[in-house]
Write a protein that holds these residues in place. Sequence first.
Motif, mmCIF file in Angstrom:
data_model
loop_
_atom_site.group_PDB
_atom_site.id
_atom_site.type_symbol
_atom_site.label_atom_id
_atom_site.label_comp_id
_atom_site.label_asym_id
_atom_site.label_seq_id
_atom_site.Cartn_x
_atom_site.Cartn_y
_atom_site.Cartn_z
ATOM 1 N N MET A 172 0.865 -0.910 0.208
ATOM 2 C CA MET A 172 0.044 0.539 -0.224
ATOM 3 C C MET A 172 0.280 0.790 -0.245
ATOM 4 O O MET A 172 0.505 2.331 -0.897
ATOM 5 C CB MET A 172 -0.785 0.201 1.613
ATOM 6 C CG MET A 172 -1.928 1.447 1.578
ATOM 7 S SD MET A 172 -2.872 0.649 -0.149
ATOM 8 C CE MET A 172 -3.928 2.683 0.527
ATOM 9 N N LYS A 173 1.902 1.340 0.922
ATOM 10 C CA LYS A 173 2.700 2.393 1.186
ATOM 11 C C LYS A 173 3.325 2.432 -0.212
ATOM 12 O O LYS A 173 3.655 3.513 -0.916
ATOM 13 C CB LYS A 173 3.933 1.986 1.636
ATOM 14 C CG LYS A 173 4.884 3.242 2.084
ATOM 15 C CD LYS A 173 5.796 3.141 3.122
ATOM 16 C CE LYS A 173 5.208 2.773 4.818
ATOM 17 N NZ LYS A 173 5.712 2.362 5.759
ATOM 18 N N ASP A 174 3.948 1.394 -1.206
ATOM 19 C CA ASP A 174 4.713 1.443 -2.763
ATOM 20 C C ASP A 174 3.595 2.207 -3.979
ATOM 21 O O ASP A 174 4.045 2.897 -4.225
ATOM 22 C CB ASP A 174 5.235 -0.069 -2.912
ATOM 23 C CG ASP A 174 6.381 -0.378 -2.107
ATOM 24 O OD1 ASP A 174 6.529 -1.354 -1.686
ATOM 25 O OD2 ASP A 174 7.495 0.206 -1.176
ATOM 26 N N GLU A 183 -6.705 7.454 1.800
ATOM 27 C CA GLU A 183 -6.099 6.272 1.318
ATOM 28 C C GLU A 183 -6.553 5.678 0.000
ATOM 29 O O GLU A 183 -6.030 5.138 -0.207
ATOM 30 C CB GLU A 183 -6.159 6.009 2.360
ATOM 31 C CG GLU A 183 -5.273 6.934 3.780
ATOM 32 C CD GLU A 183 -4.156 6.560 3.919
ATOM 33 O OE1 GLU A 183 -2.656 6.344 3.084
ATOM 34 O OE2 GLU A 183 -3.211 8.470 4.575
ATOM 35 N N PHE A 184 -7.578 5.844 -0.419
ATOM 36 C CA PHE A 184 -8.590 5.535 -1.139
ATOM 37 C C PHE A 184 -7.477 6.140 -2.316
ATOM 38 O O PHE A 184 -7.631 6.685 -3.143
ATOM 39 C CB PHE A 184 -9.515 5.633 -1.688
ATOM 40 C CG PHE A 184 -10.005 4.198 -2.804
ATOM 41 C CD1 PHE A 184 -10.374 2.697 -2.355
ATOM 42 C CD2 PHE A 184 -11.102 4.413 -3.597
ATOM 43 C CE1 PHE A 184 -10.761 2.105 -2.703
ATOM 44 C CE2 PHE A 184 -11.418 4.090 -4.227
ATOM 45 C CZ PHE A 184 -11.701 2.194 -4.091
ATOM 46 N N LEU A 185 -7.431 4.669 -3.708
ATOM 47 C CA LEU A 185 -6.173 5.492 -5.152
ATOM 48 C C LEU A 185 -7.420 5.111 -5.537
ATOM 49 O O LEU A 185 -7.479 4.261 -6.780
ATOM 50 C CB LEU A 185 -5.086 4.697 -4.606
ATOM 51 C CG LEU A 185 -3.900 4.057 -4.147
ATOM 52 C CD1 LEU A 185 -3.181 3.267 -3.967
ATOM 53 C CD2 LEU A 185 -3.517 5.153 -3.743
ATOM 54 N N VAL A 186 -6.894 6.425 -6.435
ATOM 55 C CA VAL A 186 -8.005 6.529 -7.914
ATOM 56 C C VAL A 186 -6.958 6.196 -8.844
ATOM 57 O O VAL A 186 -6.693 7.749 -9.503
ATOM 58 C CB VAL A 186 -9.235 7.447 -8.093
ATOM 59 C CG1 VAL A 186 -9.954 7.107 -9.341
ATOM 60 C CG2 VAL A 186 -9.714 7.271 -6.581
ATOM 61 N N TYR A 187 -7.549 5.505 -9.685
ATOM 62 C CA TYR A 187 -6.332 5.242 -10.653
ATOM 63 C C TYR A 187 -7.714 4.933 -12.409
ATOM 64 O O TYR A 187 -8.223 5.243 -12.335
ATOM 65 C CB TYR A 187 -5.542 3.805 -11.178
ATOM 66 C CG TYR A 187 -4.114 3.756 -10.513
ATOM 67 C CD1 TYR A 187 -3.512 4.748 -10.794
ATOM 68 C CD2 TYR A 187 -4.443 3.257 -8.096
ATOM 69 C CE1 TYR A 187 -2.382 4.491 -9.600
ATOM 70 C CE2 TYR A 187 -3.586 3.217 -8.130
ATOM 71 C CZ TYR A 187 -2.137 3.751 -9.059
ATOM 72 O OH TYR A 187 -1.158 4.269 -7.661
ATOM 73 N N SER A 188 -7.191 5.956 -12.947
ATOM 74 C CA SER A 188 -7.250 6.046 -14.495
ATOM 75 C C SER A 188 -6.894 5.148 -15.354
ATOM 76 O O SER A 188 -5.900 4.085 -15.492
ATOM 77 C CB SER A 188 -7.346 6.606 -15.251
ATOM 78 O OG SER A 188 -7.883 6.999 -17.100
ATOM 79 N N GLY A 189 -7.716 4.029 -15.843
ATOM 80 C CA GLY A 189 -7.839 2.863 -16.961
ATOM 81 C C GLY A 189 -7.729 3.202 -18.303
ATOM 82 O O GLY A 189 -7.371 2.569 -19.151
#
Length: 291
Positions: free
Chosen positions: A1-3, A184-190
Amino acid sequence: MKDLKLTQIITAMVTPFNEQDEVDTQRLNVLLEYLLKNGSQGILINGTTGEGPNLTAAERNEMIQKTIKIIDDRVPVIAGVGSNSTRATVTDVQALTADSGLTALLIVVPYYNKPDQNGMMAHFIKVADASNLPIIIYNIPGRTGVKMEVPTILKLAQHPNIIGVKNCTGTADLAMLIDKSPTEFLVYSGEDEDALEVKILDGAGIISVASHIFGMQMKQMYQDIDCGKVDPAGKIMRAILPGIKALFSLPSPAPVKAALNRRNVFVGEPRLPILPLSKEQQKDLGKNLDN
């Protein structure tokens, strides 16, 4: 998660095959080293671009083991897992543990069955509860036939083992997810075409196909944004957009595999039912990538 918090450009990597249509570990080594030297800050294996559904269970396991060994903790590695069966997905995720060397698992929204929002939520809660590794939701309605709506993702974001989403439903949904989800939630575009927007919106980054070819440009673009240089970042995005479109002009991953082969990073051809590019199509792709 940290990475992953520091990982903005994750390449959804192709699976390299040899001329006998077998996973080629020598080509895998060359491909991974090439990606790490060209902007990739994380690697996703066995995903859509990696032709995960066309790999055998033994091949998917081999890809995990070999990739982890080659990467040797230099960047996070995520594995694509999941199917239209909750029971089968639970079985698959339970076979993978932190000892495998993986950072997280990318779980696709169930396809073919077309569950409603409650069904999707129940599926992901069941899988996340069973998994020994953190889960990233893969929301791609263009492939699954169903869209996980933003309110559903926001509810799932409260689960301690669901750490992020790879979202392919446009910038409006990305903006809402980034604004409303836990910090903390990671929002990536695909979607590579949204690579600039997701960064400007303060998302986690991009899970990318185009980074196979434009990784260094994307890295510079993100560095420019971090330094407040929005105009140069926009110039980079405008420059690579025609190439990004070309990489998706035919069924993926055929164009990106052709582009890599053209760069002498040999990855073979895609497996059926995806056809390789014809000579004429390869020529057209080369023109678009060179412009």
